[in-house]
Design an enzyme around this catalytic site. Structure first.
Site, PDB file in Angstrom:
ATOM      1  N   VAL A 250       0.873  -1.178   0.000  1.00  0.00           N
ATOM      2  CA  VAL A 250       0.000   0.000   0.000  1.00  0.00           C
ATOM      3  C   VAL A 250       0.904   1.221   0.000  1.00  0.00           C
ATOM      4  CG1 VAL A 250      -1.808   1.277   1.186  1.00  0.00           C
ATOM      5  CG2 VAL A 250      -1.796  -1.222   1.266  1.00  0.00           C
ATOM      6  N   ASN A 447      21.111  -5.574 -12.810  1.00  0.00           N
ATOM      7  CA  ASN A 447      21.858  -6.485 -13.688  1.00  0.00           C
ATOM      8  C   ASN A 447      22.547  -5.759 -14.832  1.00  0.00           C
ATOM      9  OD1 ASN A 447      20.984  -8.613 -12.030  1.00  0.00           O
ATOM     10  ND2 ASN A 447      19.102  -8.831 -13.196  1.00  0.00           N
ATOM     11  N   GLY A 498       9.525   2.464   1.742  1.00  0.00           N
ATOM     12  CA  GLY A 498       9.022   3.233   2.880  1.00  0.00           C
ATOM     13  C   GLY A 498       9.998   4.271   3.393  1.00  0.00           C
TER      14      GLY A 498
END
Length: 553
Positions: A250, A447, A498
């Site tokens: 979320v 990568n 976050g």
């Protein structure tokens, strides 16, 4: 003397790269990754210019066996050691004496080197396969039992020859196999990004401006638009005891009219309120003695766990429970979802498919077909219009459903492909994005990705009216280059995780620093969140929908 020195310095040879150094370091979760250092010859002296640390992306699902995790860690360690060898030996020689501002030439050399390594790998695999087939053929011809069975073949009772076909046939496309990652490929991405940082340092400009100049053929853009952050506030584990499986992340998206500083502050307020509600103790009936005294025992607060994404890890029993808690947290601090803050939901639908039932498991024991999922998402956005982005609502293989949901919801929210776009090498095909219909794509610098790849791909996406989102990989490093690339290449969103863990907070701080620098130079951010009405896109004069302008604090 100083004037003379400055005068003659104008005639000195331009700086060139003289040494690349690869080093094994640790990322934000303690896993091995690659650092690339670049040294240049500046006025006849060797000087360390910059370094970059690569982030890594894990393809291991949540509920995998410990043996698979151990094998993945060994493979990752081997890949990092190989990358260190490539950088310090082959690439060190190949890029020596190259102008660090010549990103195109550097990436061309890196691309050719990687292509040769892939061909070498294919040749080794081909030889091993031929050797194995030869050994098996020799065993068959020398075994008496195999000779008898070859002359008189027998079939097991009840088994019919031919390919096995499932009853009723497959109704959903099979999952595409993951593209194998070549051992050592981190060296390509790490070297390319290090060259870009070196070029910016030598040119005495920040990396975001250098990236913008590379994209616009060495011309500085008239205006630089800052990407909006998608800040993850909840990480919902799909294998937790709770029922809800539809949601993996979320994210909060602040309104475009706010400064990034104001937007981040709002996100922090909501995050603190969500944490406070989760940590609040629950009153439970106490003993008789306590009840006589009018006291009640308090249950210990639940322990909160911060995930590697830098947010609280939790679970819910329903989508409504989750979204209502988000609404309540916002209302408690005087904010309104859909006006003062928006939501983005990462469904990660590729982790939901039950291939036996050929349906998505959205709740424990609750399954929906791909077509039923379209109707469910339409109802979700109708009931919760503050959700303005769905990431991976379907697998990449369900192209028909991607088209259906884009036509149904494209004018109301962004339909974003992330898992469907993890391999940048497969995205470009005859100037068409080789993915299902969608509003935009999450690009990750992992990568063998090169800076030139991002420049080319973002240009194609811009031309096709897709939005570009630069996303932070699962296993992030403290390197802040991704933020500069997002700003310089004009990404609409920046998906960093976050507001916790140093490696992620450092990137938010870098984004705020760039905003402050641009504001000081008189280049304020101007952006609009425009949805694309896929159903009406072919009609001339059709304007995209725009989010309503919220009131500022």
């Amino acid at each position: 003397m100083l004037e003379e020195a400055n005068y003659f310095s104008k005639f000195s040879k331009a700086p060139v790269m003289c040494k690349l150094v690869g080093r094994k370091v640790l990322d934000g979760v303690g896993q091995p990754t690659l650092e690339v250092e670049i040294y240049c010859t500046v006025k006849n002296y060797e000087k360390r210019i910059c370094s970059t640390v690569m982030a890594t992306h894990s393809q291991i699902p949540e509920n995998v066996l410990p043996e698979a995790i151990e094998a993945d860690e060994k493979e990752r360690n081997d890949s990092v050691l190989t990358a260190v060898e490539w950088v310090s030996e082959s690439l060190n020689t190949m890029l020596r004496d190259l102008d660090p501002t010549d990103q195109c030439q550097a990436d061309k050399i890196l691309g050719e080197y990687f292509a040769n390594k892939k061909e070498e790998k294919k040749e080794i695999e081909r030889q091993e396969k031929e050797k194995q087939e030869k050994e098996e053929a020799e065993k068959v011809t020398t075994s008496p039992a195999s000779c008898r069975s070859a002359s008189t073949p027998k079939q097991k009772k009840g088994r019919k020859s031919g390919k096995k076909v499932s009853e009723g046939g497959n109704t959903i496309p099979a999952a595409e196999p993951a593209e194998p990652v070549l051992c050592g490929s981190l060296a390509i991405g790490g070297a390319s990004l290090a060259v870009a940082k070196a070029g910016a340092t030598i040119s005495c400009v920040p990396l975001y401006l250098h990236a913008a100049q590379l994209k616009h053929n060495q011309e500085s853009p008239k205006e630089i638009t800052l990407p909006l952050p998608m800040v993850t506030v909840l990480n919902c584990e799909k294998n937790s005891p709770t029922k809800l499986k539809l949601v993996k992340e979320v994210m909060l998206i602040p309104p475009v009219e706010l400064s990034l500083q104001q937007g981040i502050e709002r996100v922090l307020e909501i995050q603190k309120e969500m944490t406070r509600k989760s940590e609040s103790p629950v009153k439970t009936p106490g003993s008789r003695a306590d009840s006589r005294k009018g006291k009640a025992q308090k249950a210990p607060p639940p322990s909160l766990r911060i995930s590697h994404l830098g947010c609280v890890t939790t679970g819910y029993d329903s989508l409504e429970q989750l979204l209502l808690q988000m609404q309540t947290a916002c209302n408690n601090i005087g904010l309104e979802l859909g006006k003062d803050m928006y939501l983005a939901i990462n469904c990660a639908a590729h982790e939901l498919m039950d291939y036996g039932k050929e349906k998505y498991e959205i709740l424990t024991g609750t399954f929906k077909s791909p077509d039923e999922m379209v109707a469910m998402y339409v109802e979700m956005i109708k009931n919760f219009p503050f959700i303005i982005a769905l990431i991976d609502p379907f697998r990449k293989e369900d192209r028909e459903q991607w088209s259906s949901i884009c036509c149904a919801l494209g004018s109301k929210c962004f339909l974003i492909a992330e898992d469907a776009a993890t391999q940048i090498s497969k995205l470009k095909s005859d100037q068409n994005i080789n993915i299902a219909m969608c509003s935009g794509v999450v690009l990750k610098y992992i990568n063998q990705t090169k800076v030139s790849d991002l420049i080319e791909l973002t240009g194609i996406l811009d031309g096709q009216r897709h939005i570009t989102i630069l996303g932070s990989p699962d296993r992030e490093s403290s390197d802040e280059s991704l933020v500069d690339l997002a700003v310089g290449l004009g990404a609409r969103f920046l998906k960093l995780g976050g507001l916790c863990r140093g490696e992620r907070v450092a990137k938010y701080n870098r984004l705020l620093a760039i905003e402050e620098e641009l504001a000081a130079n008189g280049a304020p951010r101007k952006a609009k969140l425009e949805f694309v009405d896929f159903a009406e896109e072919s009609q001339p004069g059709q304007l995209p929908d725009v989010l309503p302008v919220p009131e500022q604090d």
